[in-house]
Write a protein that holds these residues in place. Structure first.
Motif, mmCIF file in Angstrom:
data_model
loop_
_atom_site.group_PDB
_atom_site.id
_atom_site.type_symbol
_atom_site.label_atom_id
_atom_site.label_comp_id
_atom_site.label_asym_id
_atom_site.label_seq_id
_atom_site.Cartn_x
_atom_site.Cartn_y
_atom_site.Cartn_z
ATOM 1 N N ASN A 37 -43.083 21.187 29.836
ATOM 2 C CA ASN A 37 -42.375 21.101 31.115
ATOM 3 C C ASN A 37 -40.883 20.823 30.931
ATOM 4 O OD1 ASN A 37 -42.653 21.313 33.939
ATOM 5 N ND2 ASN A 37 -42.556 19.096 34.151
ATOM 6 N N ALA A 38 -40.475 20.437 29.730
ATOM 7 C CA ALA A 38 -39.068 20.130 29.445
ATOM 8 C C ALA A 38 -38.266 21.432 29.370
ATOM 9 C CB ALA A 38 -38.966 19.371 28.133
ATOM 10 N N PRO A 39 -36.933 21.336 29.487
ATOM 11 C CA PRO A 39 -36.107 22.545 29.337
ATOM 12 C C PRO A 39 -36.370 23.196 27.978
ATOM 13 C CG PRO A 39 -34.783 20.710 30.104
ATOM 14 C CD PRO A 39 -36.133 20.158 29.764
ATOM 15 N N PRO A 40 -36.325 24.521 27.908
ATOM 16 C CA PRO A 40 -36.616 25.196 26.642
ATOM 17 C C PRO A 40 -35.611 24.810 25.559
ATOM 18 C CG PRO A 40 -35.957 26.778 28.335
ATOM 19 C CD PRO A 40 -36.006 25.437 28.978
ATOM 20 N N PRO A 41 -36.080 24.622 24.343
ATOM 21 C CA PRO A 41 -35.172 24.260 23.252
ATOM 22 C C PRO A 41 -34.331 25.463 22.830
ATOM 23 C CG PRO A 41 -37.383 24.580 22.412
ATOM 24 C CD PRO A 41 -37.461 24.702 23.906
ATOM 25 N N ASN A 63 -49.951 24.426 35.685
ATOM 26 C CA ASN A 63 -49.660 25.405 34.640
ATOM 27 C C ASN A 63 -48.366 25.004 33.936
ATOM 28 O OD1 ASN A 63 -49.821 27.843 33.168
ATOM 29 N ND2 ASN A 63 -48.404 28.803 34.608
ATOM 30 N N TYR A 64 -48.411 24.932 32.611
ATOM 31 C CA TYR A 64 -47.239 24.579 31.817
ATOM 32 C C TYR A 64 -47.103 25.619 30.715
ATOM 33 C CZ TYR A 64 -48.219 20.045 33.941
ATOM 34 O OH TYR A 64 -48.477 19.039 34.829
ATOM 35 N N GLU A 65 -45.888 26.090 30.481
ATOM 36 C CA GLU A 65 -45.702 27.047 29.394
ATOM 37 C C GLU A 65 -44.275 27.021 28.890
ATOM 38 O OE1 GLU A 65 -45.808 31.376 30.350
ATOM 39 O OE2 GLU A 65 -46.258 30.643 32.363
ATOM 40 N N SER A 66 -44.132 27.431 27.618
ATOM 41 C CA SER A 66 -42.821 27.516 27.002
ATOM 42 C C SER A 66 -42.941 28.341 25.730
ATOM 43 C CB SER A 66 -42.275 26.121 26.684
ATOM 44 O OG SER A 66 -40.902 26.194 26.365
ATOM 45 N N THR A 67 -41.794 28.710 25.182
ATOM 46 C CA THR A 67 -41.738 29.492 23.951
ATOM 47 C C THR A 67 -40.926 28.725 22.915
ATOM 48 O OG1 THR A 67 -41.897 31.538 25.210
ATOM 49 C CG2 THR A 67 -41.054 31.709 22.968
ATOM 50 N N PHE A 68 -41.425 28.735 21.689
ATOM 51 C CA PHE A 68 -40.791 28.038 20.569
ATOM 52 C C PHE A 68 -40.766 28.971 19.370
ATOM 53 C CE2 PHE A 68 -42.912 24.973 23.248
ATOM 54 C CZ PHE A 68 -41.971 23.979 23.414
ATOM 55 N N ASP A 69 -40.014 28.578 18.338
ATOM 56 C CA ASP A 69 -40.080 29.292 17.070
ATOM 57 C C ASP A 69 -40.246 28.269 15.951
ATOM 58 O OD1 ASP A 69 -37.485 28.335 16.301
ATOM 59 O OD2 ASP A 69 -36.540 30.035 17.289
ATOM 60 N N ASP A 70 -40.311 28.748 14.728
ATOM 61 C CA ASP A 70 -40.532 27.836 13.603
ATOM 62 C C ASP A 70 -39.467 26.756 13.480
ATOM 63 O OD1 ASP A 70 -42.946 28.785 12.603
ATOM 64 O OD2 ASP A 70 -41.989 30.290 11.335
ATOM 65 N N SER A 71 -38.263 27.037 13.958
ATOM 66 C CA SER A 71 -37.175 26.072 13.789
ATOM 67 C C SER A 71 -37.161 24.973 14.849
ATOM 68 C CB SER A 71 -35.823 26.793 13.802
ATOM 69 O OG SER A 71 -35.525 27.288 15.096
ATOM 70 N N ASN A 72 -37.855 25.172 15.983
ATOM 71 C CA ASN A 72 -37.766 24.173 17.054
ATOM 72 C C ASN A 72 -39.125 23.749 17.610
ATOM 73 O OD1 ASN A 72 -38.568 26.303 18.683
ATOM 74 N ND2 ASN A 72 -36.590 26.562 19.664
#
Length: 88
Positions: A37-41, A63-72
């Motif tokens: 739910n936090a702002p996307p990194p 519903n909660y969702e976000s996108t991340f990568d290996d660095s964050n």
């Protein structure tokens, strides 16, 4: 808690999708919801062959969702994703 996890990128670039349900302690579930739910990194534009993770968790009408990568990718989500991958 229901989840949908998409993992893409990497050397092969073959996307993988996981959908299912997992039981977690209430504190872990709440922490995952807070992270999503936090702002996307910020992402690392220089990341080569890294993986991207799109995670959605839902319970009832929440519903909660976000996108991340290996660095964050936060450690809590890294552990959660490991739990998902070990279920299959």
């Amino acid at each position: 808690m229901n989840y949908s996890l998409s993992i893409s990128g990497g050397i092969t670039g073959i996307p993988k999708k996981y959908v299912g349900e997992v039981t977690l302690p209430a504190t872990a579930q709440k922490r995952i919801q807070e992270i999503l739910n936090a702002p996307p990194p910020s992402t690392n534009a220089n990341l080569r062959d890294g993986l991207q993770y799109h995670l959605q968790v839902y319970e009832g009408n929440l519903n909660y969702e976000s996108t991340f990568d290996d660095s964050n990718l936060p450690d809590e989500l890294r552990h959660f994703i490991t739990t998902i991958l070990n279920q299959d």
